[in-house]
Design a protein around this motif. Structure first.
Motif, short mmCIF file in Angstrom:
data_model
loop_
_atom_site.label_atom_id
_atom_site.label_comp_id
_atom_site.label_asym_id
_atom_site.label_seq_id
_atom_site.Cartn_x
_atom_site.Cartn_y
_atom_site.Cartn_z
N GLY A 181 -4.96 6.93 -15.67
CA GLY A 181 -4.47 7.95 -15.25
C GLY A 181 -3.64 8.87 -16.35
O GLY A 181 -3.13 9.99 -15.85
N HIS A 182 -3.72 8.43 -17.37
CA HIS A 182 -3.19 9.18 -18.49
C HIS A 182 -3.76 9.65 -19.65
O HIS A 182 -3.30 10.34 -20.49
CB HIS A 182 -1.81 8.41 -19.01
N LEU A 183 -4.94 9.38 -19.76
CA LEU A 183 -6.01 9.76 -20.85
C LEU A 183 -6.49 10.83 -20.47
O LEU A 183 -6.99 11.33 -19.43
CB LEU A 183 -7.21 8.64 -21.06
N PRO A 184 -6.80 11.91 -21.50
CA PRO A 184 -7.44 13.09 -21.31
C PRO A 184 -9.01 13.09 -20.88
O PRO A 184 -9.64 12.01 -21.16
CB PRO A 184 -7.38 13.91 -22.65
N PRO A 185 -9.43 14.18 -20.30
CA PRO A 185 -11.03 14.01 -19.97
C PRO A 185 -11.80 13.82 -21.30
O PRO A 185 -11.29 14.58 -21.95
CB PRO A 185 -11.21 15.47 -19.35
N LYS A 186 -12.82 13.32 -21.05
CA LYS A 186 -13.62 12.95 -22.26
C LYS A 186 -14.05 14.33 -22.79
O LYS A 186 -14.32 14.34 -24.16
CB LYS A 186 -14.76 12.09 -21.96
N GLU A 187 -14.17 15.28 -22.18
CA GLU A 187 -14.70 16.53 -22.45
C GLU A 187 -13.51 17.30 -23.45
O GLU A 187 -13.95 18.19 -24.37
CB GLU A 187 -14.76 17.60 -21.52
N ASP A 188 -12.28 16.61 -23.50
CA ASP A 188 -10.96 17.15 -24.27
C ASP A 188 -10.82 16.20 -25.48
O ASP A 188 -9.71 16.40 -25.95
CB ASP A 188 -9.96 17.27 -23.39
N PHE A 189 -11.81 15.31 -25.43
CA PHE A 189 -11.56 14.35 -26.64
C PHE A 189 -12.56 14.44 -27.94
O PHE A 189 -13.70 14.02 -27.76
CB PHE A 189 -11.78 12.80 -26.24
N PRO A 190 -12.31 15.08 -28.72
CA PRO A 190 -13.28 15.29 -29.89
C PRO A 190 -13.88 14.01 -30.45
O PRO A 190 -12.95 13.14 -30.57
CB PRO A 190 -12.25 15.79 -30.86
N GLY A 191 -14.87 13.99 -30.59
CA GLY A 191 -15.83 12.99 -31.03
C GLY A 191 -15.70 11.81 -30.16
O GLY A 191 -15.91 10.46 -30.44
#
Length: 260
Positions: free
Chosen positions: A205-215
């Motif tokens: 519940g604390h990680l960013p959406p994968k779309e917002d994770f560069p690479g």
């Protein structure tokens, strides 16, 4: 493996306060394997975090759907007396505890070296390292040598690469994992197997959406973050009789996660 390989055994799991958390996944899986559960939670910690607290009645209700029996205790493991009180409560509820799984950890109160506060170091040491060592001590003291003695600690991959702005956390976890071989050797002589798990990046519940994770696609070749049950499956293997030849190991379950 039998359908209820932990039937008749009791497992104490700490850090079981959120249905999206690793602690809940571990407890639910072990309960589904037939273990009686004693779980701890510390709602005040979650209330102070961005993700907020969960409904504890719903958390415990979920566990009761899987486990034959569930008992619980609210515990602030920063209190030096809490580890002993937790183990005593578990023994009072069940008579004996066969396995200990320390999933709890402190979040927040951390930062880079340039901003490091002595209070942050103390706070993370108290919860992330000291309480785990003391829980292990008191668990071992009540263990009577019967088969199935297990302890599982949690690391965070702090030895595999940098974790920016988490100096206090990585220092405490690093100290705990550094003690692993020494404590594991002592416990093995008493019929207790100690190992540690590094769950890698898990979406609680604390990680960013994968779309917002560069690479993201390079870092996560399987196309997703870890799930709480990914770590729970490894813990279940270690706690079961299938893990009876594992001692003093720090095992990673990261789905091929690539740092850097």
């Amino acid at each position: 493996m039998p359908s209820a390989p932990l039937a008749g055994r009791v497992v104490l799991v700490t850090g079981v306060s959120r249905r999206r958390g690793i602690g809940h996944a571990v407890a639910r899986r072990l309960g589904g394997m037939g273990a009686g559960l004693f779980v701890t939670h510390h709602r005040a910690h979650d209330e102070a975090q961005p993700w907020g607290a969960d409904d504890l009645s719903a958390v415990l209700g979920s566990l009761r759907e899987a486990a034959p029996r569930v008992a619980d205790l609210a515990a602030d493991l920063a209190d030096p007396g809490a580890p002993e009180a937790v183990v005593e409560a578990a023994v009072a509820a069940y008579g004996h505890v066969d396995a200990l799984v320390c999933v709890h950890a402190r979040s927040g109160s951390d930062g880079p070296l340039s901003a490091l506060d002595p209070a942050w170091l103390d706070a993370h040491w108290q919860v992330d390292a000291r309480s785990t060592l003391l829980l292990t001590r008191h668990f071992a003291a009540q263990h009577d040598g019967r088969p199935g003695g297990r302890v599982v600690w949690f690391g965070s991959g702090q030895h595999l690469g940098p974790m920016p702005s988490e100096v206090a956390y990585t220092a405490a976890k690093g100290a705990l994992i550094g003690a692993l071989p020494t404590v594991a050797a002592e416990l093995a002589e008493r019929g207790i197997l100690l190992n540690a798990v590094n769950p890698g990046p898990v979406d609680t519940g604390h990680l960013p959406p994968k779309e917002d994770f560069p690479g993201f696609d390079v870092a996560f070749p399987l196309g997703r973050y870890g799930a709480p049950d990914d770590a729970a499956r490894l813990v279940a293997w270690l706690v079961s009789d299938e893990g009876a030849w594992m001692a003093g190991q720090h095992l990673s379950t990261e789905g091929g996660f690539r740092r850097g």
